[in-house]
Design a protein around this motif. Structure first.
Motif, PDB file in Angstrom:
ATOM      1  N   SER A 187      35.798  93.297 -15.949  1.00 64.50           N
ATOM      2  CA  SER A 187      36.929  92.760 -16.722  1.00 64.50           C
ATOM      3  C   SER A 187      37.473  93.759 -17.744  1.00 64.50           C
ATOM      4  O   SER A 187      38.391  93.438 -18.494  1.00 64.50           O
ATOM      5  CB  SER A 187      36.508  91.483 -17.455  1.00 64.50           C
ATOM      6  N   VAL A 188      36.942  94.982 -17.787  1.00 64.98           N
ATOM      7  CA  VAL A 188      37.323  95.957 -18.817  1.00 64.98           C
ATOM      8  C   VAL A 188      38.821  96.253 -18.800  1.00 64.98           C
ATOM      9  O   VAL A 188      39.443  96.375 -17.742  1.00 64.98           O
ATOM     10  CB  VAL A 188      36.506  97.262 -18.649  1.00 64.98           C
ATOM     11  N   GLN A 189      39.377  96.341 -20.004  1.00 65.13           N
ATOM     12  CA  GLN A 189      40.783  96.696 -20.225  1.00 65.13           C
ATOM     13  C   GLN A 189      40.839  97.887 -21.189  1.00 65.13           C
ATOM     14  O   GLN A 189      39.874  98.146 -21.916  1.00 65.13           O
ATOM     15  CB  GLN A 189      41.550  95.502 -20.811  1.00 65.13           C
ATOM     16  N   PRO A 190      41.959  98.609 -21.262  1.00 68.95           N
ATOM     17  CA  PRO A 190      42.017  99.826 -22.092  1.00 68.95           C
ATOM     18  C   PRO A 190      42.246  99.562 -23.575  1.00 68.95           C
ATOM     19  O   PRO A 190      42.955 100.328 -24.242  1.00 68.95           O
ATOM     20  CB  PRO A 190      43.194 100.598 -21.484  1.00 68.95           C
ATOM     21  N   THR A 191      41.675  98.499 -24.106  1.00 69.71           N
ATOM     22  CA  THR A 191      41.839  98.161 -25.521  1.00 69.71           C
ATOM     23  C   THR A 191      40.496  98.224 -26.238  1.00 69.71           C
ATOM     24  O   THR A 191      39.435  98.104 -25.615  1.00 69.71           O
ATOM     25  CB  THR A 191      42.423  96.753 -25.685  1.00 69.71           C
ATOM     26  N   PHE A 192      40.565  98.383 -27.542  1.00 68.18           N
ATOM     27  CA  PHE A 192      39.353  98.477 -28.353  1.00 68.18           C
ATOM     28  C   PHE A 192      38.468  97.257 -28.155  1.00 68.18           C
ATOM     29  O   PHE A 192      37.268  97.366 -27.889  1.00 68.18           O
ATOM     30  CB  PHE A 192      39.718  98.627 -29.831  1.00 68.18           C
ATOM     31  N   TRP A 193      39.062  96.049 -28.292  1.00 70.35           N
ATOM     32  CA  TRP A 193      38.238  94.836 -28.279  1.00 70.35           C
ATOM     33  C   TRP A 193      37.717  94.492 -26.894  1.00 70.35           C
ATOM     34  O   TRP A 193      36.657  93.892 -26.754  1.00 70.35           O
ATOM     35  CB  TRP A 193      39.014  93.660 -28.876  1.00 70.35           C
ATOM     36  N   SER A 194      38.435  94.874 -25.869  1.00 73.50           N
ATOM     37  CA  SER A 194      37.913  94.657 -24.517  1.00 73.50           C
ATOM     38  C   SER A 194      36.676  95.514 -24.271  1.00 73.50           C
ATOM     39  O   SER A 194      35.632  95.015 -23.822  1.00 73.50           O
ATOM     40  CB  SER A 194      38.979  94.990 -23.478  1.00 73.50           C
TER      41      SER A 194
END
Length: 433
Positions: free
Chosen positions: A331-338
């Motif tokens: 589910s990883v996304q290119p954002t800090f919180w992800s």
């Protein structure tokens, strides 16, 4: 009155000795793991400088191939330094391990580029990783024996938790320094020279760690065993003939722990950069944040295990990994919180395990075989399943099948879950044979 005063003075001296031992173990282990982990954190920058290849992906694969190759030395380190620790003392092995690690970091800091010296560059990098693999293989087991043997029997979980507390500090510093460098230097500067800075820091810090470890006393339990004149101290033959059950238990519980450490403690920021295009600054900031939380959880989980036992915590760790690791990582996304959320999921669960594994392993083996009994089997597991993690993930990403690796980890987690379910509770057992 004099007897009471004498007893009080003795208690103070003993408390100081324990604190000095914990500090030396924690700081020394932090420096060890700072040195060892910065290679994976920086490979994305120096792979093009030290390795040949037609593309960035090929050069990165070569860098992670050397990373995996270095793990060949871990079982050898677990054996050689384990025998040294069981025959000549835990302190001797701990001092030697940190010297080897510092030497490896120094070589990586000063190695000329491939453009200047050709294939000698990857050869020197490989030698450096072999030295660091030898160091880490011996460090882990000697540190576990040292901490277990100097801890009160009813607080072994708490005292043992300082080992991976030190590991967390080392990983956090490695990730944090890479993050700071990425924020301070341009990408071209990182490639040109910035990646060398953490290796220089690691080499200098290794000298400090050696000095610290020279100042601690040998464990009383080891001294008692040596005074008894036991002839089988450090015998590999004795380990695999008379201690097969704890060896196989260690194999089983070590699989998921190894995957967890190298996936969430080292590789997830690189994975996020490669899979989603996340910026290195964001990925390493998220990794540093999660590692800080991971590190702080150790004393609490260590104390918890001294109350409720070791098995319940390890069952939760392996069970959640078996069921949820696959969908969470994908589910990883290119954002800090992800990135941070995925790291926190993996690392907090792993802290349930890593905070108490020093106590568990020290409780599995007898004094005369303890260090080599921990060091050789666990490093065989790590060599097989840990060193290959970044390489496999990078390769599978390149062919768009990184989900296969997560299935592989989930199966390993299930094996660990079954092993923990079948093992006996070790909390409170005596380490004196």
């Amino acid at each position: 009155m004099e007897q009471t005063l004498s007893s009080a003075v003795g208690d103070v001296k003993n408390a100081r000795s324990v604190l000095r031992s914990r500090f030396a173990g924690c700081v020394g282990h932090a420096i060890e793991w700072f040195d060892f982990s910065i290679y994976a954190n920086l490979a994305i920058f120096f792979s093009g400088q030290l390795f040949p290849g037609d593309s960035k992906e090929v050069k990165l694969l070569a860098a992670f191939g050397v990373y995996a190759f270095g793990f060949i030395m871990r079982p050898l380190g677990g054996w050689l330094l384990g025998v040294l620790a069981d025959r000549h003392g835990r302190r001797a092995a701990l001092s030697l391990s940190v010297q080897l690690m510092a030497l490896g970091s120094l070589l990586l800091a000063i190695v000329p580029t491939y453009d200047r010296i050709g294939f000698a560059a990857p050869v020197i990098a490989t030698i450096a990783r072999l030295l660091q693999g030898l160091s880490t293989g011996g460090e882990f087991a000697a540190a576990i024996s040292f901490l277990g043997e100097t801890a009160p029997s009813d607080k072994r979980g708490l005292h043992g938790s300082f080992l991976f507390f030190g590991t967390g500090i080392g990983l956090m510093c490695a990730s944090g320094i890479v993050w700071l460098l990425n924020g301070s230097l341009s990408h071209d500067q990182m490639i040109a020279y910035g990646w060398r800075i953490p290796f220089v820091i690691g080499a200098i810090s290794g000298v400090f760690a050696w000095w610290l470890r020279q100042r601690v006393a040998e464990t009383a339990i080891f001294e008692e065993a040596r005074a008894d004149g036991k002839r089988t101290m450090g015998s590999v033959r004795e380990l695999f003939t008379k201690h097969r059950k704890p060896v196989f238990t260690l194999f089983g519980i070590g699989i998921c722990g190894t995957f967890a450490f190298y996936l969430f403690g080292v590789y997830v920021p690189v994975y996020a950069i490669q899979r989603t295009g996340a910026s290195p600054s964001t990925a390493y900031a998220a990794g540093s944040f999660a590692l800080a939380i991971y590190t702080l959880m150790h004393p609490f989980f260590g104390m918890l295990s001294d109350r409720v036992g070791r098995r319940p915590q390890m069952l939760v760790f392996a069970g959640f990994y078996t069921l949820f690791l696959y969908p969470v990582v994908l589910s990883v996304q290119p954002t800090f919180w992800s990135i941070a959320g995925i790291e926190i999921f993996g690392l907090v669960l792993y802290a349930l395990f890593s905070s108490i594994i020093p106590a568990v392993l020290s409780e599995l083996f007898e004094t005369e075989i303890r260090t080599v009994g921990i060091g050789l089997p666990i490093n065989l597991v790590i060599a097989a399943f840990g060193g290959t993690t970044p390489f496999l993930m990078t390769w599978l990403q390149s062919i768009h099948h990184d989900n296969y690796f997560l299935i592989y980890v989930s199966v390993g987690s299930f094996i660990t879950l079954v092993t923990i379910w079948r093992m006996k509770e070790t909390n409170g057992c005596s380490l004196i044979d």
